[in-house]
Design a protein around this motif. Structure first.
Motif, PDB file in Angstrom:
ATOM      1  N   ARG A 205     -17.953 -62.549 -93.895  1.00 45.47           N
ATOM      2  CA  ARG A 205     -19.247 -62.889 -93.316  1.00 45.47           C
ATOM      3  C   ARG A 205     -20.360 -61.991 -93.882  1.00 45.47           C
ATOM      4  N   GLN A 206     -20.114 -60.672 -93.944  1.00 40.42           N
ATOM      5  CA  GLN A 206     -21.119 -59.750 -94.469  1.00 40.42           C
ATOM      6  C   GLN A 206     -21.392 -60.017 -95.949  1.00 40.42           C
ATOM      7  N   TRP A 207     -20.312 -60.219 -96.708  1.00 39.63           N
ATOM      8  CA  TRP A 207     -20.433 -60.471 -98.140  1.00 39.63           C
ATOM      9  C   TRP A 207     -21.246 -61.744 -98.391  1.00 39.63           C
ATOM     10  N   CYS A 208     -20.948 -62.801 -97.633  1.00 43.07           N
ATOM     11  CA  CYS A 208     -21.663 -64.067 -97.790  1.00 43.07           C
ATOM     12  C   CYS A 208     -23.135 -63.909 -97.418  1.00 43.07           C
ATOM     13  N   ARG A 209     -23.404 -63.182 -96.347  1.00 42.43           N
ATOM     14  CA  ARG A 209     -24.794 -62.977 -95.917  1.00 42.43           C
ATOM     15  C   ARG A 209     -25.592 -62.279 -97.021  1.00 42.43           C
ATOM     16  N   GLN A 210     -24.986 -61.284 -97.666  1.00 41.62           N
ATOM     17  CA  GLN A 210     -25.677 -60.550 -98.729  1.00 41.62           C
ATOM     18  C   GLN A 210     -25.959 -61.433 -99.943  1.00 41.62           C
ATOM     19  N   ARG A 211     -25.139 -62.438-100.159  1.00 44.32           N
ATOM     20  CA  ARG A 211     -25.292 -63.285-101.339  1.00 44.32           C
ATOM     21  C   ARG A 211     -25.909 -64.644-101.056  1.00 44.32           C
ATOM     22  N   GLY A 212     -26.317 -64.869 -99.803  1.00 45.61           N
ATOM     23  CA  GLY A 212     -27.012 -66.110 -99.473  1.00 45.61           C
ATOM     24  C   GLY A 212     -26.128 -67.339 -99.486  1.00 45.61           C
TER      25      GLY A 212
ATOM     26  N   ASN B  34     -28.165 -44.564 -83.080  1.00 43.52           N
ATOM     27  CA  ASN B  34     -28.152 -43.163 -83.505  1.00 43.52           C
ATOM     28  C   ASN B  34     -28.393 -43.000 -85.008  1.00 43.52           C
ATOM     29  N   VAL B  35     -28.912 -44.033 -85.669  1.00 45.80           N
ATOM     30  CA  VAL B  35     -29.169 -43.980 -87.110  1.00 45.80           C
ATOM     31  C   VAL B  35     -30.678 -44.021 -87.349  1.00 45.80           C
ATOM     32  N   SER B  36     -31.161 -43.133 -88.214  1.00 47.54           N
ATOM     33  CA  SER B  36     -32.575 -43.108 -88.596  1.00 47.54           C
ATOM     34  C   SER B  36     -32.672 -43.032 -90.110  1.00 47.54           C
ATOM     35  N   ILE B  37     -33.615 -43.798 -90.663  1.00 51.70           N
ATOM     36  CA  ILE B  37     -33.844 -43.771 -92.106  1.00 51.70           C
ATOM     37  C   ILE B  37     -35.335 -43.636 -92.337  1.00 51.70           C
ATOM     38  N   ASP B  38     -35.725 -42.609 -93.120  1.00 51.60           N
ATOM     39  CA  ASP B  38     -37.128 -42.422 -93.471  1.00 51.60           C
ATOM     40  C   ASP B  38     -37.454 -43.303 -94.675  1.00 51.60           C
ATOM     41  N   ILE B  39     -38.585 -43.992 -94.618  1.00 46.37           N
ATOM     42  CA  ILE B  39     -39.039 -44.856 -95.695  1.00 46.37           C
ATOM     43  C   ILE B  39     -40.240 -44.185 -96.362  1.00 46.37           C
TER      44      ILE B  39
ATOM     45  N   GLN C 166     -42.580 -44.961-102.349  1.00 42.92           N
ATOM     46  CA  GLN C 166     -41.966 -45.473-103.567  1.00 42.92           C
ATOM     47  C   GLN C 166     -40.777 -46.407-103.302  1.00 42.92           C
ATOM     48  N   CYS C 167     -40.436 -46.638-102.057  1.00 44.76           N
ATOM     49  CA  CYS C 167     -39.338 -47.539-101.708  1.00 44.76           C
ATOM     50  C   CYS C 167     -39.772 -48.980-102.006  1.00 44.76           C
ATOM     51  N   GLY C 168     -39.005 -49.669-102.842  1.00 42.65           N
ATOM     52  CA  GLY C 168     -39.319 -51.047-103.210  1.00 42.65           C
ATOM     53  C   GLY C 168     -38.886 -52.030-102.137  1.00 42.65           C
ATOM     54  N   ALA C 169     -39.359 -53.252-102.250  1.00 43.52           N
ATOM     55  CA  ALA C 169     -39.048 -54.296-101.268  1.00 43.52           C
ATOM     56  C   ALA C 169     -37.553 -54.585-101.217  1.00 43.52           C
ATOM     57  N   GLU C 170     -36.885 -54.616-102.376  1.00 47.02           N
ATOM     58  CA  GLU C 170     -35.440 -54.886-102.398  1.00 47.02           C
ATOM     59  C   GLU C 170     -34.654 -53.752-101.740  1.00 47.02           C
ATOM     60  N   GLN C 171     -35.074 -52.513-101.982  1.00 44.69           N
ATOM     61  CA  GLN C 171     -34.417 -51.373-101.344  1.00 44.69           C
ATOM     62  C   GLN C 171     -34.589 -51.431 -99.835  1.00 44.69           C
ATOM     63  N   LEU C 172     -35.796 -51.758 -99.390  1.00 36.85           N
ATOM     64  CA  LEU C 172     -36.072 -51.839 -97.958  1.00 36.85           C
ATOM     65  C   LEU C 172     -35.237 -52.945 -97.321  1.00 36.85           C
ATOM     66  N   LYS C 173     -35.143 -54.069 -97.979  1.00 34.71           N
ATOM     67  CA  LYS C 173     -34.331 -55.184 -97.474  1.00 34.71           C
ATOM     68  C   LYS C 173     -32.867 -54.752 -97.349  1.00 34.71           C
ATOM     69  N   ALA C 174     -32.344 -54.057 -98.366  1.00 35.50           N
ATOM     70  CA  ALA C 174     -30.959 -53.580 -98.326  1.00 35.50           C
ATOM     71  C   ALA C 174     -30.757 -52.589 -97.183  1.00 35.50           C
ATOM     72  N   LEU C 175     -31.713 -51.693 -96.966  1.00 40.13           N
ATOM     73  CA  LEU C 175     -31.607 -50.733 -95.862  1.00 40.13           C
ATOM     74  C   LEU C 175     -31.562 -51.426 -94.512  1.00 40.13           C
ATOM     75  N   VAL C 176     -32.404 -52.438 -94.326  1.00 38.94           N
ATOM     76  CA  VAL C 176     -32.422 -53.180 -93.057  1.00 38.94           C
ATOM     77  C   VAL C 176     -31.076 -53.878 -92.843  1.00 38.94           C
ATOM     78  N   GLU C 177     -30.511 -54.458 -93.909  1.00 35.20           N
ATOM     79  CA  GLU C 177     -29.204 -55.111 -93.783  1.00 35.20           C
ATOM     80  C   GLU C 177     -28.121 -54.101 -93.404  1.00 35.20           C
ATOM     81  N   ILE C 178     -28.189 -52.909 -93.988  1.00 35.77           N
ATOM     82  CA  ILE C 178     -27.211 -51.868 -93.674  1.00 35.77           C
ATOM     83  C   ILE C 178     -27.342 -51.464 -92.206  1.00 35.77           C
TER      84      ILE C 178
END
Length: 116
Positions: A30-37, A92-97, A100-112
Motif C-alpha cells: 500500500r505504501q509503495w503504491c501510494r508513493q508511485r501513484g 512526537n516527530v518534528s521536522i524543521d523546514i 532551500q527545501c524543494g517542493a519534492e523534498q517537502l512532499k516526501a517529508l509529509v508522506e514520511i
C-alpha cells in the motif's frame, strides 16, 4: 508477434522490475503504491499474472542487469534555527523546514510523517 503482444510483454517486464523493487523496498504494498501513484489492485493483478507465467512453461523476458554508479557526496549545508521557514509536528516527530527545501523534498517529508 503483434504490437499489442509486444506492448504487453514490455509491461510484464516493467512490472517484474517494479514488483522486485516493491519487495526489496521494506515498504508495505500500500505504501509503495501510494508513493508511485498506482493502486494495490493494479499491483496485485500484475503480480498474479507474473506468478501465473512463472508457474507455466513460458519464460519471462529477461530483466536487465542492475548497474550501480558512484555518486558524489552532497554538499553539507548548515542551517540554524533562526533560518527555518516552518516546523512540521506530528505526535512526537518534528521536522524543521528551511528555505532551500524543494517542493519534492517537502512532499516526501509529509508522506514520511503520514506513515509514522
Amino acid at each position: 508477434m503483434t504490437s499489442t503482444e509486444l506492448k504487453h510483454q514490455a509491461r510484464l517486464q516493467e512490472w517484474a522490475g517494479a514488483i522486485q523493487d516493491c519487495r526489496s523496498s521494506g515498504l508495505s504494498v500500500r505504501q509503495w503504491c501510494r508513493q508511485r501513484g498506482t493502486t494495490p489492485t493494479t499491483y496485485y493483478r500484475w503480480e498474479r499474472e507474473l506468478l501465473s507465467i512463472a508457474g507455466s512453461t513460458a519464460t519471462l523476458p529477461e530483466t536487465p542487469a542492475v548497474a550501480f554508479a558512484e555518486l558524489p557526496v552532497p554538499k553539507q549545508v548548515c542551517c540554524n534555527a533562526l533560518e527555518r521557514s516552518a516546523t512540521l509536528h506530528l505526535d512526537n516527530v518534528s521536522i524543521d523546514i528551511y528555505p532551500q527545501c524543494g517542493a519534492e523534498q517537502l512532499k516526501a517529508l509529509v508522506e514520511i510523517l503520514r506513515t509514522c
